[in-house]
Design a protein around this motif. Sequence first.
Motif, PDB file in Angstrom:
ATOM      1  N   VAL A   1       9.711   3.165  24.050  1.00  0.00           N
ATOM      2  CA  VAL A   1       9.730   4.621  23.947  1.00  0.00           C
ATOM      3  C   VAL A   1      10.591   5.171  25.071  1.00  0.00           C
ATOM      4  O   VAL A   1      10.412   4.800  26.233  1.00  0.00           O
ATOM      5  N   VAL A   2      11.550   6.029  24.710  1.00  0.00           N
ATOM      6  CA  VAL A   2      12.403   6.692  25.690  1.00  0.00           C
ATOM      7  C   VAL A   2      12.352   8.187  25.444  1.00  0.00           C
ATOM      8  O   VAL A   2      11.975   8.633  24.360  1.00  0.00           O
ATOM      9  N   GLY A   3      12.734   8.939  26.449  1.00  0.00           N
ATOM     10  CA  GLY A   3      12.797  10.391  26.312  1.00  0.00           C
ATOM     11  C   GLY A   3      14.188  10.819  25.884  1.00  0.00           C
ATOM     12  O   GLY A   3      15.147  10.067  26.030  1.00  0.00           O
TER      13      GLY A   3
ATOM     14  N   GLN B   1      22.792   4.216  29.812  1.00  0.00           N
ATOM     15  CA  GLN B   1      22.764   2.925  30.503  1.00  0.00           C
ATOM     16  C   GLN B   1      21.327   2.431  30.690  1.00  0.00           C
ATOM     17  O   GLN B   1      21.043   1.255  30.494  1.00  0.00           O
ATOM     18  N   ASP B   2      20.420   3.344  31.035  1.00  0.00           N
ATOM     19  CA  ASP B   2      19.011   2.966  31.190  1.00  0.00           C
ATOM     20  C   ASP B   2      18.425   2.492  29.856  1.00  0.00           C
ATOM     21  O   ASP B   2      17.700   1.509  29.800  1.00  0.00           O
ATOM     22  N   PHE B   3      18.758   3.216  28.777  1.00  0.00           N
ATOM     23  CA  PHE B   3      18.284   2.819  27.446  1.00  0.00           C
ATOM     24  C   PHE B   3      18.769   1.417  27.103  1.00  0.00           C
ATOM     25  O   PHE B   3      17.986   0.573  26.660  1.00  0.00           O
ATOM     26  N   LEU B   4      20.057   1.162  27.293  1.00  0.00           N
ATOM     27  CA  LEU B   4      20.616  -0.145  26.942  1.00  0.00           C
ATOM     28  C   LEU B   4      19.982  -1.267  27.756  1.00  0.00           C
ATOM     29  O   LEU B   4      19.673  -2.337  27.222  1.00  0.00           O
TER      30      LEU B   4
ATOM     31  N   ARG C   1      19.923  -0.287  19.057  1.00  0.00           N
ATOM     32  CA  ARG C   1      20.856  -0.730  20.088  1.00  0.00           C
ATOM     33  C   ARG C   1      22.305  -0.615  19.649  1.00  0.00           C
ATOM     34  O   ARG C   1      23.201  -0.598  20.481  1.00  0.00           O
ATOM     35  N   GLU C   2      22.566  -0.513  18.364  1.00  0.00           N
ATOM     36  CA  GLU C   2      23.935  -0.415  17.869  1.00  0.00           C
ATOM     37  C   GLU C   2      24.452   1.021  17.848  1.00  0.00           C
ATOM     38  O   GLU C   2      25.663   1.229  17.921  1.00  0.00           O
ATOM     39  N   ASN C   3      23.576   2.029  17.747  1.00  0.00           N
ATOM     40  CA  ASN C   3      24.014   3.427  17.685  1.00  0.00           C
ATOM     41  C   ASN C   3      24.960   3.803  18.818  1.00  0.00           C
ATOM     42  O   ASN C   3      26.053   4.307  18.552  1.00  0.00           O
ATOM     43  N   PRO C   4      24.585   3.580  20.068  1.00  0.00           N
ATOM     44  CA  PRO C   4      25.475   3.982  21.166  1.00  0.00           C
ATOM     45  C   PRO C   4      26.785   3.199  21.173  1.00  0.00           C
ATOM     46  O   PRO C   4      27.840   3.762  21.452  1.00  0.00           O
TER      47      PRO C   4
END
Length: 82
Positions: free
Chosen positions: A29-31, A37-40, A65-68
């Motif tokens: 879960v992310v905001g 970079q933190d998400f990846l 993970r592919e969206n960005p």
Amino acid sequence: MSRNEIINVLSEGGKDAPVSKFMNRNYLVVGPETKLQDFLEQIVEKRQSVALVMDEGGLKGLIDRENPKERMLVQEASKRNE
């Protein structure tokens, strides 16, 4: 869910097993303001393929993970065409 877990659920309930038996409950879960970079880093560390985007109001969306990576490739291609 692993392949073995799916096989076990199917062997117990067959095709009539409810989807709740197959769903993953352990998503990252992310905001909405989480830095890319933190998400990846988190998605690789947690070995997840998708993350839920949530804030105080609840679910805002889903990111994989592919969206960005796809978006960065499109942006890079657009810059080269300018």
